[in-house]
Design an enzyme around this catalytic site. Sequence first.
Site, PDB file in Angstrom:
ATOM      1  N   PRO A  88       0.819  -1.221   0.000  1.00  0.00           N
ATOM      2  CA  PRO A  88       0.000   0.000   0.000  1.00  0.00           C
ATOM      3  C   PRO A  88       0.853   1.271   0.000  1.00  0.00           C
ATOM      4  CG  PRO A  88      -0.679  -1.492   1.776  1.00  0.00           C
ATOM      5  CD  PRO A  88       0.575  -2.049   1.191  1.00  0.00           C
ATOM      6  N   GLU A 115       0.901  -6.803   8.364  1.00  0.00           N
ATOM      7  CA  GLU A 115       1.116  -5.353   8.310  1.00  0.00           C
ATOM      8  C   GLU A 115       2.098  -4.965   7.219  1.00  0.00           C
ATOM      9  OE1 GLU A 115      -0.879  -3.189  10.111  1.00  0.00           O
ATOM     10  OE2 GLU A 115      -1.758  -5.191  10.275  1.00  0.00           O
ATOM     11  N   ARG A 153      -1.400  -8.568 -21.203  1.00  0.00           N
ATOM     12  CA  ARG A 153      -2.225  -8.254 -22.369  1.00  0.00           C
ATOM     13  C   ARG A 153      -1.554  -7.286 -23.339  1.00  0.00           C
ATOM     14  NH1 ARG A 153      -4.648  -3.491 -22.256  1.00  0.00           N
ATOM     15  NH2 ARG A 153      -6.309  -4.006 -23.710  1.00  0.00           N
ATOM     16  N   ASP A 168      -3.584   2.461 -27.321  1.00  0.00           N
ATOM     17  CA  ASP A 168      -3.593   3.919 -27.331  1.00  0.00           C
ATOM     18  C   ASP A 168      -4.781   4.504 -26.600  1.00  0.00           C
ATOM     19  OD1 ASP A 168      -2.070   4.474 -30.596  1.00  0.00           O
ATOM     20  OD2 ASP A 168      -1.235   4.293 -28.591  1.00  0.00           O
TER      21      ASP A 168
HETATM   22  C1  9D3 Z   1      -3.294  -0.523   9.272  1.00  0.00           C
HETATM   23  C2  9D3 Z   1      -2.404  -0.015   8.235  1.00  0.00           C
HETATM   24  N1  9D3 Z   1      -2.557  -0.745   6.971  1.00  0.00           N
HETATM   25  C3  9D3 Z   1      -2.030   0.075   5.855  1.00  0.00           C
HETATM   26  C4  9D3 Z   1      -3.122   0.725   5.093  1.00  0.00           C
HETATM   27  C5  9D3 Z   1      -1.790  -1.980   7.041  1.00  0.00           C
HETATM   28  C6  9D3 Z   1      -1.935  -2.849   5.866  1.00  0.00           C
HETATM   29  C7  9D3 Z   1      -3.158  -3.111   5.301  1.00  0.00           C
HETATM   30  C8  9D3 Z   1      -3.269  -3.986   4.220  1.00  0.00           C
HETATM   31  C9  9D3 Z   1      -0.810  -3.428   5.322  1.00  0.00           C
HETATM   32  C10 9D3 Z   1      -0.917  -4.274   4.246  1.00  0.00           C
HETATM   33  C11 9D3 Z   1      -2.161  -4.569   3.708  1.00  0.00           C
HETATM   34  C12 9D3 Z   1      -2.282  -5.507   2.588  1.00  0.00           C
HETATM   35  N2  9D3 Z   1      -2.278  -4.826   1.284  1.00  0.00           N
HETATM   36  C13 9D3 Z   1      -1.314  -5.020   0.396  1.00  0.00           C
HETATM   37  O1  9D3 Z   1      -0.428  -5.795   0.673  1.00  0.00           O
HETATM   38  C14 9D3 Z   1      -1.345  -4.318  -0.859  1.00  0.00           C
HETATM   39  C15 9D3 Z   1      -2.256  -3.340  -1.369  1.00  0.00           C
HETATM   40  C16 9D3 Z   1      -3.436  -2.740  -0.834  1.00  0.00           C
HETATM   41  O2  9D3 Z   1      -3.903  -3.000   0.291  1.00  0.00           O
HETATM   42  N3  9D3 Z   1      -4.090  -1.807  -1.582  1.00  0.00           N
HETATM   43  C17 9D3 Z   1      -3.654  -1.433  -2.829  1.00  0.00           C
HETATM   44  N4  9D3 Z   1      -2.567  -1.971  -3.358  1.00  0.00           N
HETATM   45  C18 9D3 Z   1      -1.888  -2.905  -2.635  1.00  0.00           C
HETATM   46  S1  9D3 Z   1      -0.499  -3.664  -3.143  1.00  0.00           S
HETATM   47  C19 9D3 Z   1      -0.344  -4.565  -1.777  1.00  0.00           C
END
Ligand code: 9D3
Length: 241
Positions: A88, A115, A153, A168
């Site tokens: 994230p 986390e 793709r 495009d």
């Molecule tokens: C409580 C804080 N959280 C951060 C927003 C902790 C947390 C939540 C969810 C840490 C990791 C995750 C799991 N998500 C992913 O690994 C992840 C993700 C996502 O949650 N949203 C958008 N893209 C991605 S890429 C990996």
Amino acid sequence: MIFDILTIFPSMFTSPLGESMVGKARERGLIEVRVHNIRDFASGRHQMTDDRPFGGGEGMVMKPEPIVGALRAIAANGPTAATILMTPQGRLFNQETARRLSRLPRLILICGRYEGVDERVADYFTDDQLSIGDYVLTGGELAAMVVVDAVARLLPGVLGNEGSALEDSFSEPVLEYPHYTRPRDFEGLSVPPVLLCGNHETIRRWRRTQALLRTRMRRPDLFERLELSPEDRELLEEGKN
Ligand code: 9D3
């Protein structure tokens, strides 16, 4: 192109990457998807892949050794790869990034859980970190599948796009016009009559108007960046009526 995926949930990938276009591309040898279980590279009787955070706090953190062990084991088998951590905290994945990644011979995608992963993995063992959007998933697996799908793709032969820059549609940031097919009357819902008029120029202008109107309405961020032609301005002016 080779995709290596590092995850503690390998079976999540079976159907999404086994069906449809991506599945066909794999059968035809245009792409290869190798899914690796991080747990196989964990040591100890319980093969733990996570541990409690230094400094305290909620949740668990993915340990570095199993992930780096997996990276070292798989990197040997094949061409040099770019290593990407799905998190994230990453840069926002978009079509431009998909296009850039599609030019690489090999991509390694690390899927985090809990986390997140120990920051030393992010700092010293990856080339980039990507997020797929501002919403919270339960892990990086679905995000990695999104990246594989979007990149695959674009590869020559996968969509029947013979390596052309057929891609495009997002170079002009406008939403698509609405599509209709048979029947003409579906439960009393009709098709816009203009599409049945047979005048291709009238239809082209209607579609362009619809595309511009819905972009302005639904994606003002895209509409702002649009370079409107004189015709576009006319169509929008008429579209008010
Ligand atoms: C409580 C804080 N959280 C951060 C927003 C902790 C947390 C939540 C969810 C840490 C990791 C995750 C799991 N998500 C992913 O690994 C992840 C993700 C996502 O949650 N949203 C958008 N893209 C991605 S890429 C990996």
